[in-house]
Scaffold this motif. Sequence first.
Motif, PDB file in Angstrom:
ATOM      1  N   ARG A  38       0.824  -1.199   0.000  1.00 32.18           N
ATOM      2  CA  ARG A  38       0.000   0.000   0.000  1.00 32.18           C
ATOM      3  C   ARG A  38       0.865   1.258   0.000  1.00 32.18           C
ATOM      4  O   ARG A  38       0.491   2.284  -0.565  1.00 32.18           O
ATOM      5  CB  ARG A  38      -0.948  -0.004   1.199  1.00 32.18           C
ATOM      6  N   GLN A  39       2.033   1.172   0.625  1.00 35.15           N
ATOM      7  CA  GLN A  39       2.944   2.325   0.623  1.00 35.15           C
ATOM      8  C   GLN A  39       3.271   2.730  -0.811  1.00 35.15           C
ATOM      9  O   GLN A  39       3.476   3.896  -1.097  1.00 35.15           O
ATOM     10  CB  GLN A  39       4.256   1.999   1.333  1.00 35.15           C
ATOM     11  N   ALA A  40       3.333   1.727  -1.705  1.00 30.70           N
ATOM     12  CA  ALA A  40       3.669   1.998  -3.098  1.00 30.70           C
ATOM     13  C   ALA A  40       2.420   2.054  -3.973  1.00 30.70           C
ATOM     14  O   ALA A  40       2.518   1.928  -5.197  1.00 30.70           O
ATOM     15  CB  ALA A  40       4.621   0.922  -3.611  1.00 30.70           C
ATOM     16  N   ASP A  41       1.234   2.199  -3.352  1.00 32.00           N
ATOM     17  CA  ASP A  41      -0.044   2.241  -4.072  1.00 32.00           C
ATOM     18  C   ASP A  41      -0.257   1.020  -4.948  1.00 32.00           C
ATOM     19  O   ASP A  41      -0.739   1.121  -6.069  1.00 32.00           O
ATOM     20  CB  ASP A  41      -0.145   3.512  -4.926  1.00 32.00           C
TER      21      ASP A  41
END
Lengths: 268, 179
Positions: free
Chosen positions: A181-184
């Motif tokens: 999720r940090q990197a979408d």
Amino acid sequence: MKQAAEGTEQDTSKPVASIGRRWGMVVDLDRCTGCQACVVACHAENNIALNLEDVVLQQRAINWIRIERYWEGEYPNVKARFLPMFCQHCNNAPCEPVCPVYATYHNQEGLNVQVYNRCIGTRYCANNCPYHARFFNFWERDLDDTHREYLNPEVTVRTKGIMEKCTFCVQRIRRSEWERRQADEELQEGDVQPACVQACPTDTLVFGNLEDENSRVAQLAENKRHYRVMENLGTDTNVIYLKKVDPHASETAPAHAGTAADSGGNSA
Amino acid sequence: MTPRTLRITIGALVVVLGLLIIGAVTWVTQAADGPKQPIEFMHTVHVEQNDIDCVFCHRNVETGAEATIPAIEQCMMCHQIVNNENPKVTNPLHQAEIAKLVAHWENKEPIDWVRVHVMPDHVRFVHAAHIKAGFDCATCHGDVGSMERVKQVRSLNMGDCVACHRENNAPTDCTICHR
């Protein structure tokens, strides 16, 4: 009213509405050598208490995953067989309805979850589990400062009086989730590997999303050799075992020494 | 009751009452102020006056589960210059506290900061995920920049977490926090 109507129409073949993800594992018994690397990895990853001699003798040892050994064939032609056994994350889990405090429930990802802070230690779940996959903490952990350094900070240290079991390394699932999720990005095939799967040298254990048709685990689950342990109980497990039935198991060694080796895995 | 026993009783009562009042006052001020730290680190000076971003010191907050307290090395990045002998540091309190920091640095001793936000062992909180979702540090930690001594402003109990997760459509499965 609308909500109630929707509730009655939901698919009752599955206990929980799915979110397109159902974690599962395939265990290829024809590959397992019984090396116990998965057991060691699981103990290290999940802060499992040390099973000292007296604990084992009392049959109170905690092993989230264990290798069951059994013999196939008749003397003198006996073969050792190994079967890794752990929580089968049943879709119709016998442990879940008996918990009076909902400490164990089925989540939307197909995991059978044990919530430690809800558990009051009735042990009904362990009594109802046909796989002997649940373990009760009979003692408080006696951890000195050195031992605390060994602990995995992402996993709760269970206290005395509560039940514990294999979680499919849910801490790793959550970590992969938020790291993606940090990197979408969305969680992808191969992101999550429980400790046992990571440690397995022969690729016996394969973990993944059973609902994703293209995942390795879903494809292996369709293999001809597949079966579920105690399938007749209707537990509908998320763990699928692969095993070639050996028709020559009880024959004498020289008679089939060649055939067993070249008959391959899928011809059962 | 003889006058002597009366005097002893009254004396004892006064002592007990006095202790109770002292206890209550310290408890209230502690609760209002947060725990006393080994060094009176002032977020007011760093954040309000010098406008330093939270992430400058709490470096891991965008990438990891823990926000992390900076190592002394990182304090000394600035405080080697802004030390207790720097003529621009005029406040004697600041001088004294910076001197403590420099002493820790020179003696190679870590600072035993007192934890302010304590979660139970069965809870896992991931800072990075919440920052990524667009939350400000102040949502949970309050206006730390205006606190002389950091204190906890939200209850941060399970009801608090779940209510916020529901409001923001975040998952509320048990395994999100309990593993």
